[in-house]
Enzyme design. Structure first.
Site, PDB file in Angstrom:
ATOM      1  CD  GLU A  46      33.907  59.520 -79.378  1.00 26.08           C
ATOM      2  OE1 GLU A  46      35.118  59.800 -79.189  1.00 26.08           O
ATOM      3  OE2 GLU A  46      33.093  59.332 -78.460  1.00 26.08           O
ATOM      4  CB  CYS A  69      32.492  63.740 -74.307  1.00 23.27           C
ATOM      5  SG  CYS A  69      33.301  64.498 -75.718  1.00 23.27           S
ATOM      6  CB  SER A 163      65.769  35.370 -60.475  1.00 25.25           C
ATOM      7  OG  SER A 163      66.319  36.656 -60.687  1.00 25.25           O
ATOM      8  CG  ASP A 195      67.270  42.553 -59.342  1.00 27.08           C
ATOM      9  OD1 ASP A 195      68.278  41.974 -58.911  1.00 27.08           O
ATOM     10  OD2 ASP A 195      66.161  42.017 -59.447  1.00 27.08           O
ATOM     11  CG  LEU A 199      61.902  49.197 -63.056  1.00 23.82           C
ATOM     12  CD1 LEU A 199      61.236  49.913 -61.887  1.00 23.82           C
ATOM     13  CD2 LEU A 199      61.522  47.715 -63.052  1.00 23.82           C
ATOM     14  CB  SER A 218      59.087  52.263 -44.769  1.00 16.84           C
ATOM     15  OG  SER A 218      60.004  51.225 -44.551  1.00 16.84           O
TER      16      SER A 218
END
Lengths: 344, 344
Positions: A46, A69, A163, A195, A199, A218
């Site tokens: 806003e 708000c 892949s 791989d 990312l 883990s």
């Protein structure tokens, strides 16, 4: 409202813990101000739109995807009083703010100032655009998107593991755009080890929007700082980022899907592999599915999912509905959301 | 021409060994005759359309999906002379007839009669509509459609074998409509033994259009008539249909995918299961893929395909292109054709 929602999408994944709001100010049929929450959460949509509109805000209508708000913060003025002071005549809001500091008080304040108020317009689409904010508020965890890139027969690789690539360059570019719309991206330990994925966002102009990296594992970290510290209430705690000498700087590690509550992100993208996707589906922690499909058959390859704990076929139905589909080169992207939702 | 092609589709799967042709006669902007090859192959589309048009054929244009035949047969007159005798002024044909008895002689005959002739209009769509006729002529076997009904992750059943139902009633009704458009339907011995499928058309008004049933099996038949007799030239031979006391009346048995050449059908639908689908893909004997997909995830179920003999990922690409897609209730149907073909 659709235009305001489109503006809000510009900062999806960059405003946490604030919502990514969009705002459009219209006077006499002309758009005089446009705003969206800025990276980091301030200024609000806003404030941006009012600054652009200036004097033209007087007598105008403001369309906002979330209730303005009512609470003043050290980081900026409250939007509801600002709209009133600028002379806005009418406010159309898609959703009421679930933040207890506002929660209807913003709209009440506008009404008290003599401003006409309408709410609920475009509510479904606005909730979808701000899904991360809403699910963090309601469930104390990020909104989780699972990305799968498969052949027509549901394979993510050949039996040999090959892949690259199943989908084409347009689909892969789109997947990078999706990364830019998430604060965090998660892979499993297997994908990480095999791989060593960066990312990051490999799109010109968006390199700075690479999400933080999270690994589901883990296995203890070699440095000894094995995983996220336990959190007393299990939500909202920002873990210390780790650095290591193995190219894993700034990588967050979690041991179970449920630990995502501790990731300081409102949008989490799960990218692989099959074990990780399966773990999140088993934990019922997937809100949205991005299914990139190439027009190829593999047959006898590695499958996208393992046992997700389905007791019978009836249980599988009515869990997902498709909300979007598009062609990306010769590939297809389908977007599914957890049901119930408004279908495409 | 599109309208003529749509008419030709009405008798797909019912005219073998004749092509399913469509014909529309237009005079002064009005359709005055419509025809399509009748079940069994006669009368031809042109004869039907001319009969409807009557005297109005004089000076009109005939749109035909295949070159009118030039060869007189005991079963009816040749169409090219009939069009000339009826006073047709112009013929627009999509494709030249590959039948050596016509093969351009039909169009030549029309031209000699002073009729304006155009050819090649809508050729790709017409070839698709008469694919069974063309592939029988060029490859000596039926046009093969593989039907798969899967979850989003490519499963055709739970690990338990439960597969009823993955797709909803609209998709299943559509699959029955596809059965009506094929002269023959094939399943593997496994599907036959487990499901004992009727493989009939369960749609009101189309019960009479159930295709002949074919089972792919290397197991000898209990009656001793174990499989199709060997055929000297491997094509076109109509096998004797078998009858048995085990509900298998009228079932044709073949031992290998290549044996489909001996089935007296121009359109063959492969319905299951995974082993059978895999065998036909390995043999490169699938021309068209009907992919019915339900918006469900199964994970760790039975997969649609096993090893189809792919050496690497590059080989998988550019083999299929999508030519149609549609929603069927909450499911999606995608139709793929062997590449190269004109994409959707």
């Amino acid at each position: 409202m659709s235009a305001a929602i489109a503006l809000s999408e510009r900062s999806r994944g960059r405003t946490a813990p604030n919502p990514n709001v969009g705002c459009i100010i219209v006077r006499a049929g002309c758009v005089v101000g446009r705003g969206w929450t800025q990276p980091g959460g301030r200024p609000h949509a806003e404030a941006m739109a009012l600054a652009e509109a200036g004097e033209r805000a007087r007598g105008a209508t403001a369309y906002v995807t979330l209730e303005p708000c009512a609470h003043r913060s050290e980081r900026g003025p409250a939007c509801a009083p600002s709209l009133a002071e600028a002379g806005i005549a009418r406010v159309v809001a898609a959703l009421v703010d679930p933040d207890p500091r506002t929660a209807g008080r913003g709209l009440a304040l506008l009404r008290e100032a003599g401003i006409a108020v309408a709410e609920g317009i475009g509510a479904d689409d606005a909730r979808r655009a701000m899904a991360g904010f809403f699910i963090r508020r309601s469930a104390g965890r990020p909104f989780v998107t699972l990305k799968l890139a498969t052949s027509l027969d549901g394979c993510i690789a050949l039996a040999s593991g090959e892949s690259r690539w199943i989908t084409g360059p347009q689909a892969r570019a789109h997947a990078h755009l999706e990364r830019a719309r998430h604060e965090a991206i998660l892979v499993g330990r297997g994908t990480w080890d095999v791989d060593a994925p960066k990312l990051d966002v490999r799109l010109a102009g968006l390199e700075g929007r690479s999400p933080m990296r999270v690994v589901l594992t883990s296995r203890p970290h070699p440095s000894g700082a094995s995983r996220l510290p336990p959190s007393p209430d299990g939500r909202g705690k920002r873990p210390a980022r780790e650095a290591s000498g193995k190219g894993e700087g700034d990588v967050i590690r979690i041991a179970r899907p449920e630990d995502i509550a501790q990731i300081p992100a409102d949008h989490l993208l799960i990218e692989g592999g099959a074990q990780t996707a399966t773990a999140f589906l088993r934990a019922n922690l997937v809100d949205r599915l991005l299914l990139y499909r190439a027009p190829i058959l593999i047959g006898g390859g590695k499958h996208a999912l393992a046992d997700i704990g389905l007791p019978d076929l009836a249980t599988a139905h009515a869990r997902w509905c498709r909300i979007d589909t598009r062609r990306l080169g010769s590939d297809t992207l389908e977007v599914y959301e957890r049901a119930p939702c408004s279908p495409e």
